[in-house]
Enzyme design. Structure first.
Site, PDB file in Angstrom:
ATOM      1  N   HIS A  55     -31.332 -40.403  39.708  1.00 15.17           N
ATOM      2  CA  HIS A  55     -30.448 -40.075  38.575  1.00 15.17           C
ATOM      3  C   HIS A  55     -29.876 -38.681  38.735  1.00 15.17           C
ATOM      4  O   HIS A  55     -30.588 -37.746  39.149  1.00 15.17           O
ATOM      5  CB  HIS A  55     -31.225 -40.143  37.255  1.00 15.17           C
ATOM      6  CG  HIS A  55     -31.779 -41.500  36.981  1.00 15.17           C
ATOM      7  ND1 HIS A  55     -30.989 -42.567  36.605  1.00 15.17           N
ATOM      8  CD2 HIS A  55     -33.041 -41.971  37.074  1.00 15.17           C
ATOM      9  CE1 HIS A  55     -31.755 -43.627  36.463  1.00 15.17           C
ATOM     10  NE2 HIS A  55     -32.991 -43.308  36.753  1.00 15.17           N
ATOM     11  N   ASN A  92     -29.018 -45.522  42.235  1.00 16.06           N
ATOM     12  CA  ASN A  92     -28.777 -45.045  40.873  1.00 16.06           C
ATOM     13  C   ASN A  92     -28.311 -46.245  40.056  1.00 16.06           C
ATOM     14  O   ASN A  92     -27.146 -46.639  40.145  1.00 16.06           O
ATOM     15  CB  ASN A  92     -27.731 -43.927  40.837  1.00 16.06           C
ATOM     16  CG  ASN A  92     -27.592 -43.359  39.429  1.00 16.06           C
ATOM     17  OD1 ASN A  92     -28.014 -43.988  38.459  1.00 16.06           O
ATOM     18  ND2 ASN A  92     -26.997 -42.181  39.314  1.00 16.06           N
ATOM     19  N   TYR A 107     -22.626 -34.914  33.961  1.00 17.70           N
ATOM     20  CA  TYR A 107     -22.772 -35.532  35.282  1.00 17.70           C
ATOM     21  C   TYR A 107     -22.148 -34.715  36.418  1.00 17.70           C
ATOM     22  O   TYR A 107     -22.170 -35.152  37.561  1.00 17.70           O
ATOM     23  CB  TYR A 107     -22.164 -36.938  35.262  1.00 17.70           C
ATOM     24  CG  TYR A 107     -22.866 -37.867  34.290  1.00 17.70           C
ATOM     25  CD1 TYR A 107     -24.207 -38.192  34.470  1.00 17.70           C
ATOM     26  CD2 TYR A 107     -22.203 -38.397  33.181  1.00 17.70           C
ATOM     27  CE1 TYR A 107     -24.866 -39.026  33.581  1.00 17.70           C
ATOM     28  CE2 TYR A 107     -22.845 -39.239  32.295  1.00 17.70           C
ATOM     29  CZ  TYR A 107     -24.178 -39.550  32.498  1.00 17.70           C
ATOM     30  OH  TYR A 107     -24.828 -40.378  31.626  1.00 17.70           O
ATOM     31  N   ARG A 159     -14.903 -37.712  33.955  1.00 20.27           N
ATOM     32  CA  ARG A 159     -15.270 -37.576  32.542  1.00 20.27           C
ATOM     33  C   ARG A 159     -16.650 -36.949  32.453  1.00 20.27           C
ATOM     34  O   ARG A 159     -17.426 -37.021  33.383  1.00 20.27           O
ATOM     35  CB  ARG A 159     -15.357 -38.942  31.828  1.00 20.27           C
ATOM     36  CG  ARG A 159     -14.292 -39.913  32.203  1.00 20.27           C
ATOM     37  CD  ARG A 159     -13.417 -40.267  31.013  1.00 20.27           C
ATOM     38  NE  ARG A 159     -12.214 -40.951  31.490  1.00 20.27           N
ATOM     39  CZ  ARG A 159     -12.123 -42.249  31.723  1.00 20.27           C
ATOM     40  NH1 ARG A 159     -13.150 -43.017  31.469  1.00 20.27           N
ATOM     41  NH2 ARG A 159     -11.018 -42.785  32.186  1.00 20.27           N
ATOM     42  N   PRO A 210     -23.338 -49.128  37.041  1.00 16.24           N
ATOM     43  CA  PRO A 210     -22.185 -49.093  36.144  1.00 16.24           C
ATOM     44  C   PRO A 210     -21.721 -47.685  35.757  1.00 16.24           C
ATOM     45  O   PRO A 210     -22.541 -46.810  35.481  1.00 16.24           O
ATOM     46  CB  PRO A 210     -22.664 -49.857  34.907  1.00 16.24           C
ATOM     47  CG  PRO A 210     -24.134 -49.907  35.016  1.00 16.24           C
ATOM     48  CD  PRO A 210     -24.466 -49.875  36.470  1.00 16.24           C
ATOM     49  N   ASN A 211     -20.412 -47.547  35.785  1.00 15.38           N
ATOM     50  CA  ASN A 211     -19.683 -46.351  35.336  1.00 15.38           C
ATOM     51  C   ASN A 211     -19.758 -45.186  36.316  1.00 15.38           C
ATOM     52  O   ASN A 211     -19.067 -44.185  36.121  1.00 15.38           O
ATOM     53  CB  ASN A 211     -20.146 -45.895  33.940  1.00 15.38           C
ATOM     54  CG  ASN A 211     -19.870 -46.933  32.893  1.00 15.38           C
ATOM     55  OD1 ASN A 211     -18.742 -47.427  32.806  1.00 15.38           O
ATOM     56  ND2 ASN A 211     -20.865 -47.315  32.129  1.00 15.38           N
ATOM     57  N   ALA A 240     -27.075 -47.174  33.513  1.00 11.12           N
ATOM     58  CA  ALA A 240     -27.714 -47.587  32.252  1.00 11.12           C
ATOM     59  C   ALA A 240     -28.578 -48.832  32.415  1.00 11.12           C
ATOM     60  O   ALA A 240     -29.473 -49.080  31.576  1.00 11.12           O
ATOM     61  CB  ALA A 240     -26.642 -47.821  31.192  1.00 11.12           C
ATOM     62  N   ARG A 298     -32.979 -36.307  27.657  1.00 13.89           N
ATOM     63  CA  ARG A 298     -31.824 -36.863  26.928  1.00 13.89           C
ATOM     64  C   ARG A 298     -32.307 -37.791  25.800  1.00 13.89           C
ATOM     65  O   ARG A 298     -33.428 -37.676  25.334  1.00 13.89           O
ATOM     66  CB  ARG A 298     -30.909 -37.560  27.928  1.00 13.89           C
ATOM     67  CG  ARG A 298     -30.417 -36.592  29.027  1.00 13.89           C
ATOM     68  CD  ARG A 298     -29.465 -37.264  29.981  1.00 13.89           C
ATOM     69  NE  ARG A 298     -28.260 -37.704  29.281  1.00 13.89           N
ATOM     70  CZ  ARG A 298     -27.369 -38.539  29.815  1.00 13.89           C
ATOM     71  NH1 ARG A 298     -27.554 -39.023  31.033  1.00 13.89           N
ATOM     72  NH2 ARG A 298     -26.296 -38.891  29.122  1.00 13.89           N
ATOM     73  N   GLU A 334     -35.406 -44.700  42.893  1.00 14.61           N
ATOM     74  CA  GLU A 334     -34.596 -44.636  41.664  1.00 14.61           C
ATOM     75  C   GLU A 334     -34.064 -43.207  41.536  1.00 14.61           C
ATOM     76  O   GLU A 334     -34.852 -42.246  41.544  1.00 14.61           O
ATOM     77  CB  GLU A 334     -35.474 -45.005  40.462  1.00 14.61           C
ATOM     78  CG  GLU A 334     -34.716 -45.002  39.149  1.00 14.61           C
ATOM     79  CD  GLU A 334     -35.642 -45.250  37.963  1.00 14.61           C
ATOM     80  OE1 GLU A 334     -36.618 -46.021  38.065  1.00 14.61           O
ATOM     81  OE2 GLU A 334     -35.375 -44.625  36.913  1.00 14.61           O
TER      82      GLU A 334
END
Ligand code: CA2
Length: 145
Positions: free
Chosen positions: A100, A74, A24, A19, A11-12, A77, A107, A98
């Site tokens: 990222h 990836n 990122y 953004r 997601p996203n 969330a 974070r 996995e």
């Protein structure tokens, strides 16, 4: 022989480069995937998928069972919340890395927990777009023994 690899994004991540570039980076997902394809030409045949919905990500993992040698994933969330994705990774019986962009441990605390790491081959994060390169290199080396 080139390995068949699914590069799966959650997601996203379709918003990458548009953004929050300070977190990122400013590269789009399309650019990351194109670059990855060039870097690993001859060593890996990449298919990619991105979805904002948990069910579609699960379907992509199920489908990968029929054709892929491994997955760079990836999960966005969903990393921190999804028992369903954890079960899908276990069920697909493929090596999954996995991956990222950010270092999730540097974070917010809620990002320090992954529901998925324990059923993945390995975890890569913190290298921005290069995390995908490191993840795929590790996956190919694992597959080559
Ligand atoms: O660092 C990563 O790659 C993450 O998987 C990114 C997820 C985040 O929830 C994970 O904790 C770590 C968020 C992806 C959202 O991507 C955006 C891209 C551009 C603008 C806003 C969000």
């Amino acid at each position: 022989m080139a390995r068949q690899i699914l590069v799966l994004n959650g997601p996203n991540l379709n918003l990458l480069g548009t953004r929050e570039p300070e977190v990122y980076g400013s590269t789009t997902l399309v650019d990351i995937l194109a670059h990855l394809g060039n870097e690993f030409a001859g060593r890996a045949e990449l298919r990619d998928a991105q979805s904002n919905s948990e069910g579609e990500l699960i379907d992509a993992l199920h489908d990968a069972r029929t054709w892929a040698d491994g997955v760079v994933f990836n999960p966005g969330a969903y990393t921190h919340t999804s028992v369903a994705l954890r079960d899908a990774i276990s069920a697909c019986e493929l090596p999954v890395v996995e991956t990222h962009l950010s270092n999730v441990h540097a974070r917010e605390e809620f990002r320090h927990t992954s529901m998925l790491s324990a059923v993945c081959l390995g975890v890569v994060g913190g290298f921005g777009r290069h995390s995908y390169t490191v993840a795929l290199e590790g996956l190919l080396r694992h597959l080559d023994g």
